[in-house]
Design a protein around this motif. Structure first.
Motif, PDB file in Angstrom:
ATOM      1  N   THR A   1       0.852  -1.107  -0.183  1.00  0.00           N
ATOM      2  CA  THR A   1       0.060   0.394  -0.284  1.00  0.00           C
ATOM      3  C   THR A   1       1.239   1.086   0.215  1.00  0.00           C
ATOM      4  O   THR A   1       1.673   1.379   1.004  1.00  0.00           O
ATOM      5  N   LEU A   2       0.813   2.063  -0.971  1.00  0.00           N
ATOM      6  CA  LEU A   2       1.585   3.413  -0.863  1.00  0.00           C
ATOM      7  C   LEU A   2       0.408   4.409  -1.138  1.00  0.00           C
ATOM      8  O   LEU A   2      -0.574   4.521  -2.000  1.00  0.00           O
ATOM      9  N   HIS A   3       0.247   5.254  -0.052  1.00  0.00           N
ATOM     10  CA  HIS A   3      -0.313   6.845  -0.401  1.00  0.00           C
ATOM     11  C   HIS A   3       0.992   7.402  -0.676  1.00  0.00           C
ATOM     12  O   HIS A   3       1.798   8.155   0.893  1.00  0.00           O
TER      13      HIS A   3
ATOM     14  N   PRO B   1       9.455  10.134  -9.723  1.00  0.00           N
ATOM     15  CA  PRO B   1      10.296  10.347 -11.485  1.00  0.00           C
ATOM     16  C   PRO B   1       8.754   9.561 -12.572  1.00  0.00           C
ATOM     17  O   PRO B   1       8.951   9.343 -13.666  1.00  0.00           O
ATOM     18  N   GLU B   2       7.947   7.766 -12.005  1.00  0.00           N
ATOM     19  CA  GLU B   2       7.815   6.862 -12.996  1.00  0.00           C
ATOM     20  C   GLU B   2       7.122   6.186 -11.545  1.00  0.00           C
ATOM     21  O   GLU B   2       7.246   5.723 -10.455  1.00  0.00           O
ATOM     22  N   ILE B   3       6.319   5.475 -12.442  1.00  0.00           N
ATOM     23  CA  ILE B   3       5.044   4.422 -11.588  1.00  0.00           C
ATOM     24  C   ILE B   3       6.087   2.785 -12.576  1.00  0.00           C
ATOM     25  O   ILE B   3       5.121   2.700 -13.704  1.00  0.00           O
ATOM     26  N   PRO B   4       6.437   1.909 -11.613  1.00  0.00           N
ATOM     27  CA  PRO B   4       6.818   1.595 -12.399  1.00  0.00           C
ATOM     28  C   PRO B   4       6.677  -0.038 -12.072  1.00  0.00           C
ATOM     29  O   PRO B   4       5.738  -0.008 -11.871  1.00  0.00           O
ATOM     30  N   CYS B   5       6.439  -1.540 -13.159  1.00  0.00           N
ATOM     31  CA  CYS B   5       6.129  -2.409 -12.682  1.00  0.00           C
ATOM     32  C   CYS B   5       6.006  -3.405 -10.894  1.00  0.00           C
ATOM     33  O   CYS B   5       7.518  -3.209 -10.494  1.00  0.00           O
ATOM     34  N   VAL B   6       5.483  -2.637  -9.961  1.00  0.00           N
ATOM     35  CA  VAL B   6       5.917  -3.418  -8.993  1.00  0.00           C
ATOM     36  C   VAL B   6       4.684  -4.126  -9.277  1.00  0.00           C
ATOM     37  O   VAL B   6       3.488  -3.869  -8.699  1.00  0.00           O
ATOM     38  N   SER B   7       5.251  -6.078  -8.375  1.00  0.00           N
ATOM     39  CA  SER B   7       4.039  -6.753  -7.908  1.00  0.00           C
ATOM     40  C   SER B   7       3.791  -6.809  -7.738  1.00  0.00           C
ATOM     41  O   SER B   7       2.464  -7.724  -7.209  1.00  0.00           O
ATOM     42  N   MET B   8       4.255  -6.740  -6.382  1.00  0.00           N
ATOM     43  CA  MET B   8       3.140  -6.618  -5.130  1.00  0.00           C
ATOM     44  C   MET B   8       2.217  -5.467  -4.808  1.00  0.00           C
ATOM     45  O   MET B   8       1.369  -5.499  -3.796  1.00  0.00           O
ATOM     46  N   LEU B   9       2.503  -4.684  -5.575  1.00  0.00           N
ATOM     47  CA  LEU B   9       1.444  -3.524  -5.253  1.00  0.00           C
ATOM     48  C   LEU B   9       0.235  -3.973  -5.102  1.00  0.00           C
ATOM     49  O   LEU B   9      -0.571  -3.999  -6.574  1.00  0.00           O
ATOM     50  N   LYS B  10      -0.688  -3.481  -4.045  1.00  0.00           N
ATOM     51  CA  LYS B  10      -1.808  -3.458  -3.861  1.00  0.00           C
ATOM     52  C   LYS B  10      -3.004  -2.328  -4.551  1.00  0.00           C
ATOM     53  O   LYS B  10      -4.086  -2.092  -4.645  1.00  0.00           O
ATOM     54  N   HIS B  11      -2.646  -0.723  -3.462  1.00  0.00           N
ATOM     55  CA  HIS B  11      -3.441  -0.239  -3.613  1.00  0.00           C
ATOM     56  C   HIS B  11      -2.417   0.837  -3.236  1.00  0.00           C
ATOM     57  O   HIS B  11      -0.819   1.333  -2.502  1.00  0.00           O
TER      58      HIS B  11
END
Length: 1100
Positions: free
Chosen positions: A195-197, A204-214
């Protein structure tokens, strides 16, 4: 905890022997040291880490237990589960390292929220730094995860300890807009976070984060040209992107949408100010829906998306129909066609509950930055227009979403008749909550019908609704505020009562700003002119009738001031309730209408805007109808502005000598103004403002002005302002001047000078008067008509100082409207009548209603009204259990009438009334009215003087007022205690203070602000003075030093416990045969706004 060792004491008995015993009470046994280490470690599991560390230094055994506990502990929370707080201060690199070395088995560290961290270590300086924290964390070999909210710390953990998970929700705490330059974060693709708020951060960018749910992004600046190039979060469930500064090229959002489609478990999608390519979502949905793309969405939010098309939103809704709960659609998509297309799809939405039409993000509503500034900071260039959905589209809404429970509509100007939304196929049978904001065209009568037709409605919220029509539109034949129409001079037989019917499309966005007026005696002003009123220093404006002074001069210049000044010419509009009536002529103060900046003028204006302060004489309808002015007279105004004060003074002198039909105190006033010692005999005041105190004879039947609504029948057609304003003025006079004379004298003089609509007598202009001298006095216009209608300075001063009284005006833009005609009108009556079998409460904010009527609301429990400028009256026909009334910053509220309605309700519930008046209150008169009236309640009148407002007392009152009433109910039902009554006989029996009640006063201070409570509550004094019992609860910080009464600190948690405490008072009242009422009413008056300037308050 270790205590001193018990000592055996030898004492000599009476018989001479000795015996020993222990003082157990003075020296308690130390049970803690008798517990085993295992038991102590088990206890430590329920204690905050800070307390555990404090116990380490109490005794050797506890120190050993703490060491054992830390050696085996696996989960530690430094914030004691309070994730919003900071970790204990005082840590340094060395002390934090020492602590973590004691926890070799630590796996999860929560609450690592330092208030401040140094970026790097400084040699010779002991601080708490990021390298020090990393070193301490690396001493824990089994560490799996850390919870933190520090941007630089989380980035350091990702870089140097990539195997460590970020636990819980990462929320940075220093977010702001504009985005602070120091807030930066680089997200690695291997980041172990769920979870990232991010708020106010440059990324810089939003990469491929496989674990990210929120993923929640608000005010995030994306600095790379292609920030979504590698975006792929297959586990994503929530994606929120609000007001972010990203690329302006719509094509660069294609990877974002395709990446979202690959998240098969995506449940919440919120896009606010995201300029993705129009039609893109439609094509992505067509390609991905078979493989599960967007199929699990339950929340869809589109706001200010520049290029969004109806098909984008429609395809998402259709794809997610099975699980969809909530849709919020931006104004550009709020149109009939969207719902017509959804209806043709013939889908079912079994779980759908919430629909928000015309959705605008809160940041855009509250932001003080201009559109240009927002674009400069990188936000997309979007300007929203109102939604164009119509009543036809609203019928379709419920046909599509049959199970809708919550409906919010914002700024949809094409909605007119809500009752037409209900048809055989659209019954809104499950609708529970309705919120309407700025839908100005909705008709009030239709809305009342709509509410009555909804079977399960419980809550209503209205904000900036039913705006009051601008003054004067009915007279010039204009639709309200549109500038379209014809003059009423060209329309015959125009009915002024129907002149405000087609004002529904008025879209002045500034009209709902509450007025900021410093003058308490000013009656009111339309909101759309609230920023233009000129200021007057040292002038107390009163609602009194001017002495009808005609301006006489040479015979050849006679001309009328009003259209009806010639008795032979009568406009049909001027026929009042009693037939055609002659028009009384009023002579205003000489006022310059130019933007004069003259600092030496004897009169200056205080406040804002140019809307004048209304005179009480203008409240009668017949007088209002006589205020039309021709173009010739307007031209003559300009000529009159150049006349000298000597001419005006001569005119007034001749008029005062020769006028026989007016009042005689016009001459006396001039004498008194020169000789202030004589003011007391002629109705003068200490502040220099004088009143007309003589009585004019009327040939027609004279009706006395009623002063309380409770004595008038509801069906009367008289303007209710004429009932109430004289009484209010009298009360304010009594409060401000503190006369030794009775206020009834002032009231009587005001009544005799104010003509009722049924007995108005005019004073005909002498035919020998000339137009030139008549026009030396300006006709009444809205720019000056509400100023004091007697001269503001004495005649001797007038001819000695300036040739005219000049207005000092703030130089503001001249907002010319169709309301500039010279009329003074009462507020247009707008009645909101509620009839609903399930309605629980209504919240009204910034609305233009004047009356709130509860017709039949058996479940209604609360009414909240805030900043309703013209709200005046409450009428309760049937609402037996309503118990909370909040009226805050309602400028024209008739407080006595509202309280009378509340107190006349059958005593079936305890009730609390919270008020924040914007005018002076005569507290003594209010207390006399409340305690002497026929009200079968115990009453508490609380005066709160905190500023800014403190809600502590208000909130606490609700916790104990029911306890006091419950005691009385228990005594009456089960102890055969006498019950008090309040019949007419009781009122006649006790005509004087204390009116048959046991009245007392409690005073105190809360947070430095005084309060005063005048009440006849039984039992309260004894309960406040009682000693705390064994049930006392000290987890509540309040006691009698910080609030009126704190029952939890006393242990008085129920009526039964309280009755044990006050047994003596109960016996005394029973012996004296003093009864009690079963119910109580608390009236809480907050005085922070009484100077007319509303105080900002987060609680309302």
């Amino acid at each position: 905890m270790m205590g001193p060792r018990r000592k055996s004491t030898k004492t000599r008995s009476v018989g001479g022997g000795t015996r020993s015993f222990s003082f157990l009470q003075e020296e308690p046994k130390d049970y803690m040291n008798e517990l085993s280490h295992e038991v102590l470690c088990h206890i430590f599991r329920y204690l905050p880490m800070q307390d555990i560390m404090c116990m380490e230094c109490l005794s050797r055994k506890l120190q050993e237990a703490v060491t054992l506990y830390l050696r085996v502990v696996k989960v530690v929370d430094l914030c004691a589960s309070r994730w919003w707080e900071y970790m204990p201060s005082g840590f340094t690199d060395s002390s934090f390292l020492m602590l973590l070395k004691k926890m070799p088995d630590l796996e999860q560290l929560y609450g690592l929220h330092p208030r401040y961290l140094e970026r790097r270590r400084v040699r010779g300086y002991e601080a708490f730094s990021i390298p020090g924290v990393l070193e301490a964390l690396q001493t824990c070999p089994n560490l799996l995860g850390v919870e933190t909210s520090h941007l630089e710390l989380v980035e350091a953990i990702w870089n140097y300890m990539p195997q460590v998970h970020i636990l819980g929700k990462f929320r940075n705490r220093n977010g702001a807009f504009p985005i602070p330059p120091e807030n930066k974060l680089t997200i690695p693709s291997a980041a172990k976070i769920q979870t990232l708020h991010l708020v106010g951060v440059s990324v810089p960018e939003i990469p491929c984060v496989s674990m990210l749910k929120h993923l929640y992004m608000k005010w995030v600046r994306l600095t790379k040209p292609q920030p979504f190039k590698d975006f792929l979060c297959v586990s994503l469930r929530t994606f929120v992107m609000r007001n972010c500064a990203g690329p302006t090229n719509s094509l660069k959002y294609v990877p974002l949408v395709t990446g979202l489609a690959s998240a098969r478990n995506l449940e919440q999608l919120e896009l606010v100010r995201v300029p993705f390519l129009g039609g893109l979502i439609q094509h992505v949905v067509e390609d991905s829906w078979r493989s599960g793309g967007f199929r699990n969405l339950h929340t869809i939010v589109f706001g200010a998306c520049k290029n969004a098309l109806e098909v984008d939103l429609g395809y998402l809704i259709i794809t997610a129909a099975r699980r969809l709960h909530e849709v919020r659609m931006q104004p550009s998509l709020t149109k009939d066609g969207v719902f017509s297309a959804l209806k043709m799809a013939e889908l079912e939405f079994p779980q759908f509950e919430t629909l928000h039409l015309g959705y605008v993000d809160e940041f855009l509503l509250q932001c003080k930055l201009s559109h240009t500034e927002l674009v400069k900071y990188g936000l997309a260039d979007v300007i929203e227009n109102p939604g164009i959905i119509t009543d036809i589209g609203m019928k379709t809404v419920n046909e599509v979403f049959t199970s809708i429970k919550y409906l919010v509509i914002y700024n949809c100007p094409h909605l007119h008749n809500p009752h037409s939304w209900i048809t055989d196929h659209s019954r809104w049978s499950r609708l529970v909550d309705v919120t309407l904001v700025r839908c100005h065209a909705v008709k009030l009568d239709s809305f009342s019908q709509f509410i009555e037709m909804l079977p399960n409605l419980e809550f209503i919220s209205l904000d900036q609704m039913f705006r009051e029509p601008p003054k004067g539109c009915a007279r010039v034949g204009l639709s309200a505020g549109t500038g379209i129409g014809v003059s009423s001079a060209l329309v015959s037989n125009q009915n002024p009562n129907n002149g405000n019917d087609n004002n529904n499309n008025h879209q002045n966005n500034d009209a709902n700003i509450p007025p900021h007026n410093h003058n308490n005696d000013a009656v009111d002003m339309p909101q759309h002119r609230a920023d233009e009123i000129p200021d007057v220093d040292g002038v107390v404006v009163e609602n009194i009738e001017a002495a009808p002074q005609a301006v006489a001069a040479s015979p050849e210049d006679q001309a009328p001031i009003f259209q009806a000044a010639n008795p032979g010419v009568q406009d049909e509009e001027q026929a009042g309730p009693s037939g055609v009536q002659p028009i009384m002529k009023k002579i205003p103060v000489i006022v310059s209408d130019s933007d004069s900046e003259d600092e030496d003028s004897p009169v200056k204006i205080q406040g804002k805007g140019k809307t004048p302060l209304r005179r009480g004489g203008a409240q009668c309808p017949s007088c209002e109808k006589s205020c039309q002015v021709t173009s010739d007279q307007i031209k003559a105004d300009m000529k009159a502005a150049s006349e000298t004060a000597e001419d005006a003074y001569r005119d007034r002198k001749v008029e005062a000598a020769g006028h026989t039909g007016g009042c005689v105190c016009a001459i006396r006033w001039r004498e008194d103004s020169v000789n202030p010692e004589g003011q007391g005999g002629s109705g003068g005041r200490d502040d220099g403002t004088n009143y007309c105190t003589c009585s004019r004879a009327h040939s027609g039947s004279q009706q006395s002005i009623r002063t309380t609504l409770s004595h008038s029948s509801p069906g009367e057609s008289h303007s209710r302002s004429t009932y109430h304003i004289p009484e209010k003025r009298a009360q304010e006079e009594q409060l401000e001047t503190k006369h030794s004379t009775s206020p009834h004298g002032t009231l009587a003089s005001t009544e005799t000078c104010s003509d009722n609509s049924a007995g108005l007598q005019g004073v005909a202009v002498s035919p020998q008067r000339t137009s030139r001298d008549t026009l030396s006095r300006r006709p009444i216009t809205r720019a000056c008509s509400r100023l004091c209608s007697v001269p503001l300075v004495s005649e001797s001063e007038l001819h000695k100082t300036k040739p005219r009284v000049a207005l000092k005006r703030k130089r503001t833009a001249d907002k010319s409207t169709s309301t500039s005609d010279p009329v003074t009108e009462d507020d247009h009556e707008q009645v909101l009548a509620l009839k609903s079998k399930n309605l629980v409460g209504i919240t009204v904010t910034n609305c233009g209603i004047t009356d709130l009527v509860l017709k039949d609301c058996p479940k209604m429990m609360f009414i909240h009204a805030t900043r309703c400028r013209v709200l005046k009256y409450l009428k309760v026909e049937s609402a037996p259990i309503v118990n909370r009334f909040d009226y805050a910053q309602c400028k024209k509220l008739d407080m006595e009438q509202v309280l009378d309605q509340v107190l006349r309700m059958p005593p079936e519930r305890n009730r609390i009334v919270y008020m924040r008046p914007m005018q002076q209150i005569d507290s003594l008169a209010l207390e006399r009215k409340l305690f002497s009236g026929p009200y079968p309640y115990h009453i508490a009148l609380i005066h709160e003087f905190s500023n800014p407002p403190n809600v502590r007392n208000k909130v606490r009152v609700r916790s104990w007022m029911d306890t006091v009433a419950n005691i009385s109910q228990e005594l009456i039902k089960y102890e055969f205690f006498p019950e008090m009554t309040r019949t007419e006989e009781d009122i006649k029996q006790y005509p004087n203070y204390p009116w048959g009640r046991d009245i007392y006063t409690i005073e105190g201070t809360v947070d430095g602000a005084p309060y005063s409570m005048v009440t006849d509550f039984p039992w309260l004094r004894s309960l406040r003075a009682a000693v705390p019992n064994s049930y006392a609860r000290y987890d509540f910080e309040d006691d009698e030093s910080s609030t009126i009464y704190a029952p939890r600190r006393k242990g008085q948690l129920s009526a039964d416990i309280c009755m044990e405490t006050i047994g003596e008072e109960i016996s005394e009242r029973r012996q004296m045969r003093l009864g009690v009422f079963q119910r109580v009413v608390v009236i809480f008056i907050h005085y922070c706004d009484m100077h007319g300037e509303p105080v900002d308050d987060d609680y309302i």
